[in-house]
Design a protein around this motif. Sequence first.
Motif, PDB file in Angstrom:
ATOM      1  N   LEU A  92       0.844  -1.193   0.000  1.00  0.00           N
ATOM      2  CA  LEU A  92       0.000   0.000   0.000  1.00  0.00           C
ATOM      3  C   LEU A  92       0.882   1.246   0.000  1.00  0.00           C
ATOM      4  O   LEU A  92       0.595   2.227  -0.681  1.00  0.00           O
ATOM      5  CB  LEU A  92      -0.893   0.033   1.242  1.00  0.00           C
ATOM      6  CG  LEU A  92      -2.109  -0.868   1.262  1.00  0.00           C
ATOM      7  CD1 LEU A  92      -2.876  -0.654   2.551  1.00  0.00           C
ATOM      8  CD2 LEU A  92      -3.004  -0.565   0.085  1.00  0.00           C
ATOM      9  N   PRO A 139      -4.099   5.484   8.902  1.00  0.00           N
ATOM     10  CA  PRO A 139      -5.379   4.774   8.779  1.00  0.00           C
ATOM     11  C   PRO A 139      -5.238   3.277   9.077  1.00  0.00           C
ATOM     12  O   PRO A 139      -6.137   2.674   9.655  1.00  0.00           O
ATOM     13  CB  PRO A 139      -5.781   5.000   7.319  1.00  0.00           C
ATOM     14  CG  PRO A 139      -5.091   6.251   6.929  1.00  0.00           C
ATOM     15  CD  PRO A 139      -3.797   6.269   7.684  1.00  0.00           C
ATOM     16  N   VAL A 171       2.354   9.540   2.894  1.00  0.00           N
ATOM     17  CA  VAL A 171       2.194   8.096   3.087  1.00  0.00           C
ATOM     18  C   VAL A 171       1.802   7.816   4.540  1.00  0.00           C
ATOM     19  O   VAL A 171       0.921   7.004   4.819  1.00  0.00           O
ATOM     20  CB  VAL A 171       3.494   7.347   2.708  1.00  0.00           C
ATOM     21  CG1 VAL A 171       3.416   5.883   3.117  1.00  0.00           C
ATOM     22  CG2 VAL A 171       3.747   7.453   1.210  1.00  0.00           C
ATOM     23  N   ASP A 205      -1.899   9.114   4.876  1.00  0.00           N
ATOM     24  CA  ASP A 205      -2.928   8.473   4.055  1.00  0.00           C
ATOM     25  C   ASP A 205      -2.939   6.952   4.159  1.00  0.00           C
ATOM     26  O   ASP A 205      -3.945   6.311   3.855  1.00  0.00           O
ATOM     27  CB  ASP A 205      -2.735   8.860   2.575  1.00  0.00           C
ATOM     28  CG  ASP A 205      -2.945  10.346   2.337  1.00  0.00           C
ATOM     29  OD1 ASP A 205      -3.604  10.970   3.183  1.00  0.00           O
ATOM     30  OD2 ASP A 205      -2.440  10.869   1.330  1.00  0.00           O
ATOM     31  N   VAL A 206      -1.802   6.358   4.525  1.00  0.00           N
ATOM     32  CA  VAL A 206      -1.731   4.894   4.520  1.00  0.00           C
ATOM     33  C   VAL A 206      -1.417   4.329   5.907  1.00  0.00           C
ATOM     34  O   VAL A 206      -2.160   3.494   6.423  1.00  0.00           O
ATOM     35  CB  VAL A 206      -0.667   4.405   3.506  1.00  0.00           C
ATOM     36  CG1 VAL A 206      -0.569   2.889   3.538  1.00  0.00           C
ATOM     37  CG2 VAL A 206      -0.987   4.887   2.107  1.00  0.00           C
TER      38      VAL A 206
END
Lengths: 364, 301
Positions: free
Chosen positions: B195, B216, B209, B212-213
Amino acid sequence: MTTSQKQAAQAQDAGTAIALTNCAKTFADGTRALMPFDLSITAGETLVLLGPSGCGKTTILRMIAGLEFPDAGGAIHFGEDDVTRHSIEQRRVGMVFQSYALFPNMTVAENVAYGLKVQKVGKAERDQRVREMLEMMHIDMLADRRVDQLSGGQRQRVALARAIAPRPRVLLLDEPLTALDAKLRVRLRTEINALLRKLGITAIYVTHDQEEAMALGDRIVVMQKGEIAQIGTPQEIYRAPKTPFVADFVGASNCLKVDIENGRALLGRVDVDVSRAWNANPATDGLSEIYFRADGLMLCAPHDAHFTATVEAVSYLGEKLRVTVAGIGNDAVIVDTDPDSVVRLGETVHCRLVPEKLTMFAAN
Amino acid sequence: MSMDLDLKEGRSRPSLLSSFLTPRAAAASPAILTVLLIPGLVIVAAFFLIPLARVAVEVGNGPEGWGTYLLILTNARYLESLIQTLAMSAGVTMMALVLCAIVGLFLVRNRFAGRSILIGTLTLPLSFPGTVVGFMVIMLAGRQGVIGGLTDAAFGAKLVFAYDIAGLFIGYLYFSIPRVILAVMASAEKLDLQLEEAARSLGASRFRVICDVILPGLMPGLISSGAICFATAMGAFGTAFTLATDIDVLPMVIYTEFTRNANIPVAAALSIVLGLITWACLAAVRSFTGEGKSLPVRGGA
């Protein structure tokens, strides 16, 4: 194709040529993943990296992506740009993974929009582009779905749309169809093929499936233990394998160990003229290996036969009958025949080699 | 020989009891399942529901009656204590989450000599009662503490902060870290590296990153361990008691009202309020992370 799809296709950047020069890869623990190699990919070409797991094909892909860097002395160019030391963020590549790697906290549309958002493309333009991408991949009705509500095939379509949306210079696909079932794999393969041709984008596709490689590649690079074994068009790779490994890996292959004398293979009681094998070389007398596919041997009448053999297995494959026979050489040999013929288990059959379809290598 | 025979007979003819106890029989009969549940129900009633009901009723028996609840929310001292406890717990939770997210991610992503020993050490506070944690804070930052000794030698003045809010904060943080770090590490193990690679291929910077990744992905673990951390801090008593701090945390006030002032209605009302707030926090988290996802068991400190 709708107007917006046409626009999407036209708006796509023309492909970028890629050149890897003297690239090798040694991992931190000292493992040599790739021996030094050169590789050029022409603009708009679809190049397939094919090989068994651990052969280094994914490392090449990751090197082009900017996720791995070549050892000192190696260089990577995207067109005129030297990107050797550029990280992935700076290279403008699109990546599609086997595991889809979709962002689970975003909807389908948000996933596709992500690259554009990162590049600060305005909302109106972004929405327009996302719509085009979703339409092109036939998933426009899924725009507001959560990723976990999608099937594997739908997920991979989203992943493709996401990778293509920011107009990458090269599309990198790492075994994108491996996780899908056989039927879907073939369907999506056809779609990907059409998509790549339509977009004219340079694409590098990693797979271990030779059928997929043949169907998609303009050229195929067969990899073996960190080295390029052969580069060629699907026809060249299939019909004119340059090493025993390529002959064996690409397509179901049969192998016989034989003695060659003056262009004739000595096979027990008979000797067969192999001087018409495509790579026959009069100088290569001595112990050899003859490789041939299921169509390099045929069932025939007793008086034409080179061998007799015993039927060990019979599989009906629809368009052909695949017969496994024993008694020729040490290993069982596969031969295809007319699907309507009757072949019984244990039966003795007569076979002959088709010299034009043989490939010969000196035995080690 | 005769024993052998007995055993064989025993096997071939299962007793009535063993047939009752096989999972299949139990699953087949709701009646048996109910019977098996009785010990659990008795324990819940005897040690949970009855004392809870009694505490709730005690509030009504006081001179203020049910108005005691209103009293504790209007009395400056109780209200201040409640706010201080909430602020302290929230602050410790936030700090623990930030520290543990970074350290947990680092520990999962890196292999180095002594890594497992370090992880073991970080989880050590789980085995200490709050009193010991308080004692350790005094040894560190008390009048005879290490920091005081060092600053005395260097600047001629002892730096002592074990007995004020900083000491309490450090103590709470100390016993909160293992709870959060284990949960963060469990979440971090499950993060899909691809991801991050996908986001980077689309041009995302390292910071994006993370936003957003990574965050979360860690969020379910952060939310659930944050809730546990908050609930534990709300109820922590031993550390505050040992530090004899000038901050009146709610459990300390309850203790004082109950033992020293014998003000049982107020102690009871405060207990109920403390419990309700903590319970509401856990319930909110449960609804946040989705019903059915189990939270780790709460440990006392």
